[in-house]
Write a protein that holds these residues in place. Structure first.
Motif, short mmCIF file in Angstrom:
data_model
loop_
_atom_site.label_atom_id
_atom_site.label_comp_id
_atom_site.label_asym_id
_atom_site.label_seq_id
_atom_site.Cartn_x
_atom_site.Cartn_y
_atom_site.Cartn_z
N PHE A 37 0.84 -1.20 0.00
CA PHE A 37 0.00 0.00 0.00
C PHE A 37 0.87 1.25 0.00
O PHE A 37 1.82 1.31 0.75
CB PHE A 37 -0.93 0.00 1.22
CG PHE A 37 -1.82 1.20 1.31
CD1 PHE A 37 -2.95 1.29 0.52
CD2 PHE A 37 -1.53 2.24 2.17
CE1 PHE A 37 -3.78 2.39 0.60
CE2 PHE A 37 -2.35 3.34 2.25
CZ PHE A 37 -3.47 3.42 1.47
N PRO A 38 0.57 2.21 -0.84
CA PRO A 38 -0.59 2.42 -1.70
C PRO A 38 -0.39 1.97 -3.15
O PRO A 38 -1.04 2.48 -4.04
CB PRO A 38 -0.83 3.92 -1.62
CG PRO A 38 0.54 4.49 -1.50
CD PRO A 38 1.32 3.48 -0.69
N TRP A 39 0.51 1.05 -3.36
CA TRP A 39 0.70 0.44 -4.67
C TRP A 39 1.15 1.45 -5.73
O TRP A 39 0.64 1.48 -6.84
CB TRP A 39 -0.55 -0.32 -5.10
CG TRP A 39 -1.05 -1.23 -4.04
CD1 TRP A 39 -0.44 -2.36 -3.57
CD2 TRP A 39 -2.25 -1.09 -3.28
NE1 TRP A 39 -1.17 -2.92 -2.57
CE2 TRP A 39 -2.30 -2.16 -2.36
CE3 TRP A 39 -3.28 -0.17 -3.27
CZ2 TRP A 39 -3.33 -2.34 -1.46
CZ3 TRP A 39 -4.31 -0.34 -2.37
CH2 TRP A 39 -4.33 -1.41 -1.48
N ARG A 40 2.13 2.27 -5.37
CA ARG A 40 2.69 3.24 -6.31
C ARG A 40 3.62 2.55 -7.29
O ARG A 40 4.24 1.54 -6.96
CB ARG A 40 3.51 4.30 -5.58
CG ARG A 40 2.74 5.14 -4.61
CD ARG A 40 3.70 6.10 -3.91
NE ARG A 40 3.11 6.67 -2.73
CZ ARG A 40 2.47 7.82 -2.69
NH1 ARG A 40 2.33 8.53 -3.78
NH2 ARG A 40 1.96 8.28 -1.57
N SER A 41 3.77 3.15 -8.46
CA SER A 41 4.74 2.63 -9.42
C SER A 41 6.14 3.00 -8.90
O SER A 41 6.30 4.00 -8.19
CB SER A 41 4.52 3.24 -10.80
OG SER A 41 4.93 4.60 -10.80
N PRO A 42 7.14 2.20 -9.22
CA PRO A 42 8.50 2.52 -8.75
C PRO A 42 8.97 3.92 -9.19
O PRO A 42 9.65 4.60 -8.43
CB PRO A 42 9.36 1.43 -9.40
CG PRO A 42 8.42 0.29 -9.62
CD PRO A 42 7.09 0.92 -9.92
N MET A 43 8.59 4.36 -10.37
CA MET A 43 9.00 5.69 -10.85
C MET A 43 8.38 6.78 -9.99
O MET A 43 9.04 7.76 -9.64
CB MET A 43 8.61 5.88 -12.31
CG MET A 43 9.06 7.20 -12.88
SD MET A 43 10.83 7.49 -12.76
CE MET A 43 11.40 6.50 -14.10
N SER A 44 7.09 6.64 -9.63
CA SER A 44 6.46 7.68 -8.81
C SER A 44 7.05 7.71 -7.41
O SER A 44 7.15 8.78 -6.80
CB SER A 44 4.94 7.51 -8.77
OG SER A 44 4.57 6.38 -8.02
N SER A 98 8.64 11.11 -5.94
CA SER A 98 8.15 11.71 -4.69
C SER A 98 9.23 11.74 -3.61
O SER A 98 9.19 12.57 -2.72
CB SER A 98 6.89 11.00 -4.19
OG SER A 98 7.17 9.67 -3.84
N THR A 99 10.22 10.85 -3.71
CA THR A 99 11.31 10.85 -2.75
C THR A 99 12.34 11.94 -3.07
O THR A 99 12.82 12.62 -2.17
CB THR A 99 12.02 9.47 -2.74
OG1 THR A 99 11.05 8.47 -2.43
CG2 THR A 99 13.15 9.43 -1.73
N LEU A 100 12.63 12.12 -4.34
CA LEU A 100 13.70 13.03 -4.73
C LEU A 100 13.25 14.47 -4.99
O LEU A 100 14.02 15.40 -4.85
CB LEU A 100 14.40 12.50 -5.99
CG LEU A 100 15.12 11.16 -5.83
CD1 LEU A 100 15.69 10.71 -7.17
CD2 LEU A 100 16.22 11.25 -4.78
N VAL A 101 11.99 14.66 -5.40
CA VAL A 101 11.51 15.98 -5.77
C VAL A 101 10.60 16.52 -4.67
O VAL A 101 9.61 15.88 -4.32
CB VAL A 101 10.75 15.92 -7.12
CG1 VAL A 101 10.23 17.29 -7.53
CG2 VAL A 101 11.63 15.32 -8.21
N PRO A 102 10.92 17.70 -4.14
CA PRO A 102 10.09 18.26 -3.06
C PRO A 102 8.64 18.48 -3.50
O PRO A 102 8.37 18.77 -4.67
CB PRO A 102 10.76 19.61 -2.75
CG PRO A 102 12.13 19.52 -3.34
CD PRO A 102 12.05 18.55 -4.48
N LYS A 103 7.74 18.37 -2.54
CA LYS A 103 6.31 18.51 -2.81
C LYS A 103 6.00 19.87 -3.45
O LYS A 103 5.22 19.94 -4.40
CB LYS A 103 5.53 18.36 -1.50
CG LYS A 103 4.03 18.53 -1.64
CD LYS A 103 3.34 18.40 -0.30
CE LYS A 103 1.87 18.70 -0.40
NZ LYS A 103 1.21 18.63 0.90
#
Length: 188
Positions: A138-145, A149-154
């Motif tokens: 969960f939440p079943w994100r694609s590896p790219m996303s 989301s880890t590297l690019v600030p919100k």
């Protein structure tokens, strides 16, 4: 708030109730739908389990988009849920219709999962839960996303999203204008 026989309706500001949520689910279902009535208890258990996880407590919210036929049915069915809901008039009206079209809801029950800035994680949450009841993926994100989301600030992701939306709106306007001119020329 809900007890076993009553659903109490309280209005909330969307920004307030979704503040701090990492995943937002839009749950399209109705009281008259057998598969919905079968899936809702599983979703309640999953929701409670995901929000009780250590380090991720209360990061998941669901908003019910009712497909019930009337307000009384809405109220009775909502007593089985532990999350938020669009007001029945909105869910059963234009806003519910718009959300269903936007997220390509073809049947119910449907569970759409969105990230903290409104990007779609999956349109198929309803089928993912039975395959991962423990919520390990969960939440079943694609590896790219996950990487993005880890590297690019919100804040930067929000900026890019708004810029892309602006470009798409301009392209639609230009293409729509060209199509209209073409239709007028063909009519002559």
């Amino acid at each position: 708030m809900v007890d076993e026989t009553h659903a109490q309706v309280h209005q909330h500001y969307t920004n307030e109730v979704l503040s701090g949520k990492k995943v937002v689910g839009l749950y399209f279902s109705a009281d008259w739908c057998g598969p919905c009535r079968q899936f809702t208890p599983d979703l309640v258990n999953f929701y409670e389990k995901m929000n009780a996880r250590r380090g991720k407590k209360d990061e998941f919210e669901i908003i019910w988009v009712s497909r019930c036929r009337d307000v009384d049915s809405f109220g009775q069915y909502f007593t089985h849920m532990k999350w938020l809901a669009l007001p029945p008039q909105e869910a059963m009206g234009q806003r519910g219709q718009y959300l269903g079209e936007k997220f390509k809801v073809k049947s119910i029950p449907t569970l759409v999962l969105l990230d903290e800035i409104g990007n779609v994680i999956t349109l198929d949450g309803r089928n993912k839960i039975p395959m991962d009841k423990a919520g390990i993926g969960f939440p079943w994100r694609s590896p790219m996303s996950v990487l993005i989301s880890t590297l690019v600030p919100k804040s930067f992701r929000l900026l890019v999203k708004s810029q892309i939306a602006g470009v798409l709106d301009k392209a639609k306007a230009v293409l729509g204008g060209a199509a209209a001119r073409g239709a007028r020329a063909a009519a002559r």
